[in-house]
Design an enzyme around this catalytic site. Structure first.
Site, PDB file in Angstrom:
ATOM      1  N   SER A 147      -0.509  74.757 -56.889  1.00  0.00           N
ATOM      2  CA  SER A 147      -0.415  73.299 -56.829  1.00  0.00           C
ATOM      3  C   SER A 147      -0.544  72.760 -58.247  1.00  0.00           C
ATOM      4  O   SER A 147      -1.104  73.422 -59.133  1.00  0.00           O
ATOM      5  CB  SER A 147      -1.545  72.735 -55.954  1.00  0.00           C
ATOM      6  OG  SER A 147      -1.671  71.328 -56.124  1.00  0.00           O
ATOM      7  N   TYR A 170     -10.069  72.510 -52.918  1.00  0.00           N
ATOM      8  CA  TYR A 170      -8.633  72.676 -53.122  1.00  0.00           C
ATOM      9  C   TYR A 170      -8.336  72.926 -54.601  1.00  0.00           C
ATOM     10  O   TYR A 170      -7.598  73.855 -54.954  1.00  0.00           O
ATOM     11  CB  TYR A 170      -7.885  71.430 -52.637  1.00  0.00           C
ATOM     12  CG  TYR A 170      -6.379  71.582 -52.642  1.00  0.00           C
ATOM     13  CD1 TYR A 170      -5.748  72.331 -51.654  1.00  0.00           C
ATOM     14  CD2 TYR A 170      -5.598  70.989 -53.621  1.00  0.00           C
ATOM     15  CE1 TYR A 170      -4.368  72.485 -51.645  1.00  0.00           C
ATOM     16  CE2 TYR A 170      -4.221  71.129 -53.625  1.00  0.00           C
ATOM     17  CZ  TYR A 170      -3.609  71.881 -52.637  1.00  0.00           C
ATOM     18  OH  TYR A 170      -2.238  72.037 -52.639  1.00  0.00           O
TER      19      TYR A 170
END
Length: 264
Positions: A147, A170
């Site tokens: 990401s 995350y």
């Protein structure tokens, strides 16, 4: 010929989280390029349903249950794939658990450990099992789906007054994935095993379904040089490139697919 360099004919590819937002275009891209695609996740019904969709389109696909939080499930899954297909050429580590995604002061120890059991430990254990097969083959290709938040820190002001945030685990997981990619690439390159990472920016179909249109959406587009979120085709091209011989001399790389978000 150039077309043949992008072909995945005869390859066997595993995609974890294959029935999810990123998973579906990834599986579709690999199948369209000629690979036999194993769509794997805890959502067995979803995996089988999407595999059926791809097969109806004339592609090679199978949906198989895989729980990355269960070591026995990982062993059984890998054993089944090797027995049925005889090899594993491509592994796409795409699955991510969003359970317990919270800010630092709100997350409980059990929630942190639950997320890590899949996003960290499960990914490592599956890669460990698959890479033993790849090493015996003297060939393999691993692609990790990261990401932008594994490349730059979260831009919290972009969420405005929506109440949305970027959870700690995350960011932690995605930064770790980039380092994991480089370690695998450097250690296993001598066995003709490549490992790369794709770090996408915001994914439009997922955003549209999860949150609709709000202040975050307009802020994100304004701060992205291309002025939009990624769509399915933006994910499919890079996957086929890194999975195929077209990228044969590329390993240990983190490919940013973010519309320029990280270029400021």
């Amino acid at each position: 010929m150039l077309k043949e360099m992008f072909s995945l004919d005869g390859r066997v590819a595993i995609v974890t989280g294959g029935a999810g937002y990123y998973g579906k275009p990834i599986c579709s891209a690999l199948a369209e390029a000629g690979a036999s695609v194993i769509i794997a996740s805890r959502n067995e019904a979803g995996c089988k349903e999407y595999a059926a969709t791809l097969k109806q389109m004339g592609f090679l696909a199978e949906g198989v249950a895989l729980d990355l939080g269960d070591e026995k499930s990982i062993r059984d899954f890998t054993k089944y794939i090797r027995k049925k297909y005889g090899k594993i050429d491509i592994l796409v580590n795409n699955a991510v658990s969003r359970e317990g995604f919270k800010d630092l002061e709100d997350i409980e120890k059990s929630e942190w450990e639950l997320a890590q059991s899949i996003n960290s430990t499960g990914m490592v254990l599956l890669t460990q099992a698959v890479i033993k097969i790849m090493r015996s083959q003297q060939y393999g290709n691993i692609i990790n789906i990261g990401s932008i938040q594994g490349t730059v820190g979260p831009n919290f002001p972009v969420y405005g007054k929506t109440g949305m945030s970027s959870p700690l685990n995350y960011t932690y997981d995605k930064w770790a994935m980039v380092g994991f990619t480089k370690w695998i690439a450097n250690y296993y390159g001598k066995y003709n095993i490549r490992c790369n990472c794709i770090s996408p920016g915001g994914y439009g179909p997922g955003i549209a379904e999860d949150i609709g249109d709000n202040e975050f959406v307009s802020n994100y587009k304004r701060l992205t040089p291309l002025g939009r979120f990624a769509d399915d085709d933006d994910i499919k091209g890079p996957i086929v490139f890194l999975a195929s011989a077209a990228s044969a001399y590329i390993t240990g790389h983190n490919l940013l697919v973010d519309g320029g978000w990280t270029s400021w």
